[in-house]
Design a protein around this motif. Structure first.
Motif, PDB file in Angstrom:
ATOM      1  N   LEU A 135       0.820  -1.214   0.000  1.00  0.00           N
ATOM      2  CA  LEU A 135       0.000   0.000   0.000  1.00  0.00           C
ATOM      3  C   LEU A 135       0.852   1.262   0.000  1.00  0.00           C
ATOM      4  N   THR A 136       1.895   1.251   0.817  1.00  0.00           N
ATOM      5  CA  THR A 136       2.713   2.464   0.922  1.00  0.00           C
ATOM      6  C   THR A 136       3.601   2.684  -0.301  1.00  0.00           C
ATOM      7  N   SER A 137       3.844   1.605  -1.069  1.00  0.00           N
ATOM      8  CA  SER A 137       4.703   1.792  -2.238  1.00  0.00           C
ATOM      9  C   SER A 137       3.906   2.289  -3.448  1.00  0.00           C
ATOM     10  N   GLY A 138       2.572   2.335  -3.338  1.00  0.00           N
ATOM     11  CA  GLY A 138       1.749   2.750  -4.472  1.00  0.00           C
ATOM     12  C   GLY A 138       1.439   1.523  -5.298  1.00  0.00           C
ATOM     13  N   MET A 139       0.255   0.987  -5.074  1.00  0.00           N
ATOM     14  CA  MET A 139      -0.034  -0.359  -5.564  1.00  0.00           C
ATOM     15  C   MET A 139       0.067  -0.504  -7.076  1.00  0.00           C
ATOM     16  N   PHE A 140      -0.398   0.499  -7.806  1.00  0.00           N
ATOM     17  CA  PHE A 140      -0.476   0.308  -9.249  1.00  0.00           C
ATOM     18  C   PHE A 140       0.530   1.156 -10.022  1.00  0.00           C
ATOM     19  N   LYS A 141       1.435   1.758  -9.318  1.00  0.00           N
ATOM     20  CA  LYS A 141       2.405   2.621 -10.001  1.00  0.00           C
ATOM     21  C   LYS A 141       3.346   1.792 -10.855  1.00  0.00           C
ATOM     22  N   GLN A 142       3.669   2.381 -12.041  1.00  0.00           N
ATOM     23  CA  GLN A 142       4.682   1.742 -12.878  1.00  0.00           C
ATOM     24  C   GLN A 142       6.014   1.783 -12.122  1.00  0.00           C
ATOM     25  N   GLY A 143       6.751   0.764 -12.139  1.00  0.00           N
ATOM     26  CA  GLY A 143       8.053   0.782 -11.463  1.00  0.00           C
ATOM     27  C   GLY A 143       8.025   0.157 -10.095  1.00  0.00           C
ATOM     28  N   THR A 144       6.824  -0.111  -9.587  1.00  0.00           N
ATOM     29  CA  THR A 144       6.789  -0.761  -8.264  1.00  0.00           C
ATOM     30  C   THR A 144       6.314  -2.204  -8.383  1.00  0.00           C
ATOM     31  N   ARG A 145       6.168  -2.675  -9.611  1.00  0.00           N
ATOM     32  CA  ARG A 145       5.586  -4.011  -9.787  1.00  0.00           C
ATOM     33  C   ARG A 145       6.496  -5.125  -9.260  1.00  0.00           C
ATOM     34  N   ARG A 146       7.764  -5.000  -9.566  1.00  0.00           N
ATOM     35  CA  ARG A 146       8.709  -6.022  -9.057  1.00  0.00           C
ATOM     36  C   ARG A 146       8.628  -6.100  -7.543  1.00  0.00           C
ATOM     37  N   PHE A 147       8.679  -4.903  -6.968  1.00  0.00           N
ATOM     38  CA  PHE A 147       8.652  -4.773  -5.519  1.00  0.00           C
ATOM     39  C   PHE A 147       7.395  -5.431  -4.956  1.00  0.00           C
ATOM     40  N   ASN A 148       6.263  -5.098  -5.576  1.00  0.00           N
ATOM     41  CA  ASN A 148       4.994  -5.630  -5.072  1.00  0.00           C
ATOM     42  C   ASN A 148       4.865  -7.130  -5.299  1.00  0.00           C
ATOM     43  N   THR A 149       5.432  -7.614  -6.418  1.00  0.00           N
ATOM     44  CA  THR A 149       5.380  -9.060  -6.671  1.00  0.00           C
ATOM     45  C   THR A 149       6.135  -9.797  -5.566  1.00  0.00           C
ATOM     46  N   ALA A 150       7.292  -9.255  -5.198  1.00  0.00           N
ATOM     47  CA  ALA A 150       8.068  -9.875  -4.118  1.00  0.00           C
ATOM     48  C   ALA A 150       7.239  -9.918  -2.833  1.00  0.00           C
TER      49      ALA A 150
END
Lengths: 499, 436
Positions: free
Chosen positions: B280-295
């Motif tokens: 949530l704090t990383s910005g769920m749908f922002k481009q560039g945070t997908r790797r982070f969120n997948t982890a």
């Protein structure tokens, strides 16, 4: 005496005779020297194979010749003796092939191979010895036969290492001699006997027996490199790679460790020794040596020196297995005699290949060497993983039985020693593998020899590949008949813990 | 074909499925074949599509190790084959024939290890193949010389070593009790003996580390951030999935271990909470945070798994009712995450969020070590003399290594061993605490 009674003596002679003839050969008579070496090695292998088969099916092989009043020279092939003899014979053959390639065009080869054969003769004698006096005789012959091999290069450093070696081993031998004479004066016999020959001795002699045990173990501990008697071993790595391989995997340190097994089981008897309270200090000393050797290995940049400290640590597994007592730990200790030999000889062969082919002597010079010498480093990798205790390499089996034996004998502290040792082994072996396989290669190697498009000479490459395959097979095919583990179980049942 | 012939065919395929990729990993062999990585997967793919259950023993490894395949395993095997096939396709080696292709060797070793873990029928086989998988994956992680991956690889290696030591201790405890290492037998036997809590904690330590379950996830997030798509895929299909499987297979069937059940549920809940907050704090749908969120999604799933297992340890009825769902769940999870990886790792230039977890974890370990060193009285009170010795030994090693080594790369390598040794100390602490 029938034919079977002569076989143990023949096994000794098959390396003694070629060795003596090789001394007389001219330096450039390469073919005769090679033929004699290989003939001796193969003849010994055939005889040992015959005895293995016979002993497995219950035959008895014993040569008994008069030596001293009331004390014969006895060579006896029991299961334990054959385990060590088989190891020595197979590794002697492989090391001979390696030494032929390694010493090609170097001076004093007749002297080298002569003493090399004498060294194996002494080792086989130590293994087959049926009493303490025969053991002592061959044990001292081993000291004298290995000294010229250590100083073979003739440099000042080699001579100093040789002197140190002599100082340590002759002092150890002297202590053993005192212990042996003292024991003989108490018991009137020195014959190795399953479960020992001291259980009937009076309690008033127990302090003397403790003293004798200390003398014998100290004498043997020098060659087995138990701390603080290990000082000669790291210095002796100055010797050529085949000698280092022989010292660390086949002959000297193994003779010491084997002697400890003999003294505990066939002189004192494991239960009697435990009752005397002498096994616990031995276990602590072995455990300390395991950890100390590993810690010292961590700090060595010289590859052979790192391997030497690793030997100090690993050989003490054998003493630890014996000192834990109990059938399972004994299996672990005894089988490690073979497993450590296979893994350590692989590592020393590889170290020799790196030195001989690329001039690499230090760990810090090994960056990217896996790409230049993939087969050598593949063998090294198997040996290193075995030392760490990773399955399915042979070292895993030894650690398994030692750990299980410790649990069975309520000595859980040993588990921590094994775990600490594994961790430290990983700490000093994995950085080597990391450098060799994953770091970029330098533009040039220290002293590269040209072997055309081959990695190195075949005589240098084949031996480590064979021994690495054997170390892998010893772990992978562990349940097969005649595997080292199955043989160690046979020893445990027939010699140490027979009903 | 008659049913017995089918069974024989599947048995032979089962054996070939493990041996074939191992053979292909030898460079002179795979260099001479086209598409060796794909070729290696074929027998496993055959096994995944033929619905016949078989099991057999062969006389190798300790006590003779067997292989088995059934409906549950086939669920995971199906997803496994797909993911490895995709990873093999997107990470094809260079066409240069002059240099040896070690990436393929490492790929195939990791594949063999993972497949062996999946198909083996007992604990010794599981442990052996899992070691192969672990070291193979370590090589795969660091083989391209990327500095960030080298560091992650080191962390992974430390975790691997400590986990293997813990699992080895667990195996010894099993061997102390029984010579039958088949999963069901071990589950039953270890549920009946008094030393089983120590076994349980060893298993937990081993697999929590290997599966990167919270709070030991630092290497996972770092690998996702810095690694390629194929690395991320293989991480899911290899170490993570197989370690979750390990937890399932090694855990004994008993429901009176409330503390451990509670610990696992706590770990699971904390993992889920932490992951959700991070995403949530990383910005769920922002481009560039997908790797982070997948982890973090992976960490959420491992948390869920831990939660479920914790509940099962407290109530076996719950376990018997719902255990059949676990295998499909692992399978579906690994496929979904793989899809996410394929979609989120498209561009190489995407912004990578920096996760400071490794530093935090290091600091926690460092503090813990300092605290342990400073509390001599407490240590003696709970008979932890040996622990103190280990701590001093660890410090001694660090000091000596930094002094003696003249090579700066070794010197740079060594301080990271603090983590390894500290993890080992925690292991010792746990065992000593249990023993006391």
């Amino acid at each position: 005496m029938n034919w079977n009674d002569w076989i143990p003596l023949l096994v000794v002679i098959t390396s003694l005779l070629p060795g003596l003839i090789i001394f007389t050969l001219a330096e450039d008579n390469v073919r005769a020297r090679v033929m004699l070496n290989l003939f001796g090695a193969f003849a010994k292998l055939a005889l040992v194979g015959l005895m293995l088969w016979g002993v497995y099916f219950g035959y008895h092989y014993e040569t008994r010749l008069p030596l001293l009043p009331n004390s014969d020279l006895v060579l006896r092939a029991g299961p334990l003796a054959l385990l060590f003899v088989t190891l020595s014979t197979i590794l002697w053959l492989v090391t001979t092939v390696y030494a032929i390639g390694y010493l090609e065009d170097s001076p004093h080869r007749s002297r080298f191979f002569g003493f090399f054969s004498l060294c194996v003769t002494a080792t086989v004698g130590v293994a087959l010895a049926g009493n303490l006096i025969t053991f002592l005789l061959f044990y001292e012959l081993l000291t004298l036969a290995t000294y010229p091999l250590i100083v073979h290069r003739g440099t000042e450093e080699a001579r100093q290492a040789g002197k140190t070696y002599l100082r340590y081993t002759i002092s150890g031998g002297a202590l053993m001699l005192i212990g042996t004479v003292w024991l003989y004066s108490l018991t009137g016999t020195l014959e190795f006997t399953p479960k020992g020959f001291l259980s009937n001795i009076g309690e008033q002699h127990y302090p003397a027996l403790i003293g004798i045990f200390a003398l014998l173990i100290t004498g043997l501990g020098v060659k087995a490199a138990l701390v603080p008697l290990h000082g000669w071993l790291p210095l002796a790595m100055i010797a050529p790679a085949p000698v280092s391989a022989l010292l660390h995997a086949v002959a000297v340190v193994k003779a010491g460790a084997f002697g400890i097994v003999r003294v505990v089981y066939d002189v004192f008897g494991v239960e009697f020794a435990a009752g005397l309270g002498v096994l616990k200090p031995l276990a602590w000393l072995a455990a300390f040596t395991i950890i100390y050797g590993s810690i010292r290995a961590l700090f060595q940049d010289d590859l052979k020196r790192r391997l030497a400290y690793s030997t100090i640590s690993q050989v003490s597994y054998i003493a630890l297995g014996v000192a834990i007592a109990g059938p399972i730990a004994t299996i672990g200790g005894v089988v490690h005699l073979v497993h450590q030999g296979l893994m350590k000889i692989t590592l020393f062969f590889c170290a020799g290949n790196l030195a001989e082919t690329l001039g690499i002597h230090k760990v810090s010079e090994m960056n990217g060497v896996g790409r230049r010498m993939p087969w050598t480093m593949a063998a090294f990798t198997i040996g290193a993983f075995g030392m760490i205790g990773a399955p399915p390499v042979a070292g895993f089996i030894s650690k398994w039985y030692l750990g299980l034996g410790a649990l069975n004998n309520d000595q859980s502290w040993v588990i921590f020693v094994l775990a600490g040792s594994s961790l430290l082994n990983a700490a000093y072996f994995l950085p080597i593998l990391h450098r060799a396989w994953f770091m970029p290669s330098p533009k040039s190697w220290p002293h590269e020899h040209n072997f055309g498009n081959k990695e190195t000479a075949w005589a240098l490459l084949l031996p480590p590949l064979i021994t690495a395959a054997m170390a892998l097979a010893a772990g992978l095919l562990v349940t097969m008949p005649f595997s080292p583990l199955e043989w160690a179980k046979l020893i445990s049942v027939r010699e140490f813990y027979q009903p | 074909m008659s049913s017995s012939m089918y069974i024989e065919f599947i048995s032979v395929t089962l054996l070939i499925a493990v041996i074939w990729p191992l053979l292909l990993s030898i460079p002179p062999l795979h260099r001479r074949l086209p598409w060796p990585r794909h070729l290696a997967i074929i027998p496993a793919a055959v096994l995944a599509v033929i619905p016949i259950d078989v099991s057999f023993n062969i006389p190798w490894l300790l006590y003779g190790t067997g292989f088995a395949i059934d409906g549950n395993i086939r669920w995971i095997l199906g997803a496994f084959v797909v993911i490895w096939f995709v990873a093999a396709t997107i990470s094809l080696p260079t066409k240069e024939k002059s240099s040896p292709d070690y990436a393929t060797t490492l790929f195939l070793l990791t594949f063999t290890g993972s497949l062996g873990v999946l198909l083996t029928a007992d604990l010794v086989g599981f442990f052996s193949f899992s070691t192969l998988m672990g070291y193979g994956f370590y090589g795969l992680l660091i083989q391209d010389g990327n500095k960030a991956l080298l560091k992650i690889g080191r962390h992974y290696l430390y975790v691997l070593i400590v986990a293997d030591i813990a699992l080895f201790e667990a195996l010894l405890l099993v061997a102390f009790t029984t010579e039958n290492f088949q999963y069901e037998m071990v589950r039953q036997t270890m549920s009946e003996i008094s030393s089983s809590p120590i076994y349980l904690y060893m298993v937990l330590i081993g697999f929590v580390l290997k599966a990167a379950i919270w709070p030991f996830y630092f290497w996972l997030t770092a690998a996702f951030n810095s690694g390629s798509r194929s690395i991320a895929l293989l991480l899911i299909a290899g170490p993570i999935t197989m370690s979750l499987l390990g937890l399932l297979r090694w855990m004994p069937a008993r429901d009176d271990i409330y503390i451990l059940g509670f610990v696992m549920q706590f770990i699971g809940a904390a993992a889920i909470l932490h992951s959700v907050l991070k995403i949530l704090t990383s910005g769920m749908f922002k481009q560039g945070t997908r790797r982070f969120n997948t982890a973090w999604l992976v960490i959420t799933f491992t948390g869920l798994f831990s939660l479920a297992l914790g509940a099962a340890l407290q109530d076996q009825n719950l376990w018997q009712q719902f255990s059949y769902l676990i295998y499909p769940a692992i399978s579906i999870f690994s496929l979904l995450v793989s899809l996410l990886i394929l979609s989120s790792f498209k561009t190489h230039n995407e912004t990578v969020l920096i996760d400071n977890t490794p530093v935090l974890i290091k600091n926690i370990f460092h503090r813990l070590k300092e605290w342990l060193c400073s509390t001599q009285q407490l240590a003696s009170a709970i008979k932890l003399t040996s622990l103190t010795l280990w701590i001093k030994l660890g410090s001694f090693i660090m000091k000596q290594y930094q002094h003696v080594s003249s090579d700066h790369k070794i010197r740079a390598f060594v301080p990271d061993w603090k983590i390894n040794i500290t993890l080992f100390l925690i292991l010792v602490l746990a065992i000593t605490w249990l023993a006391v």
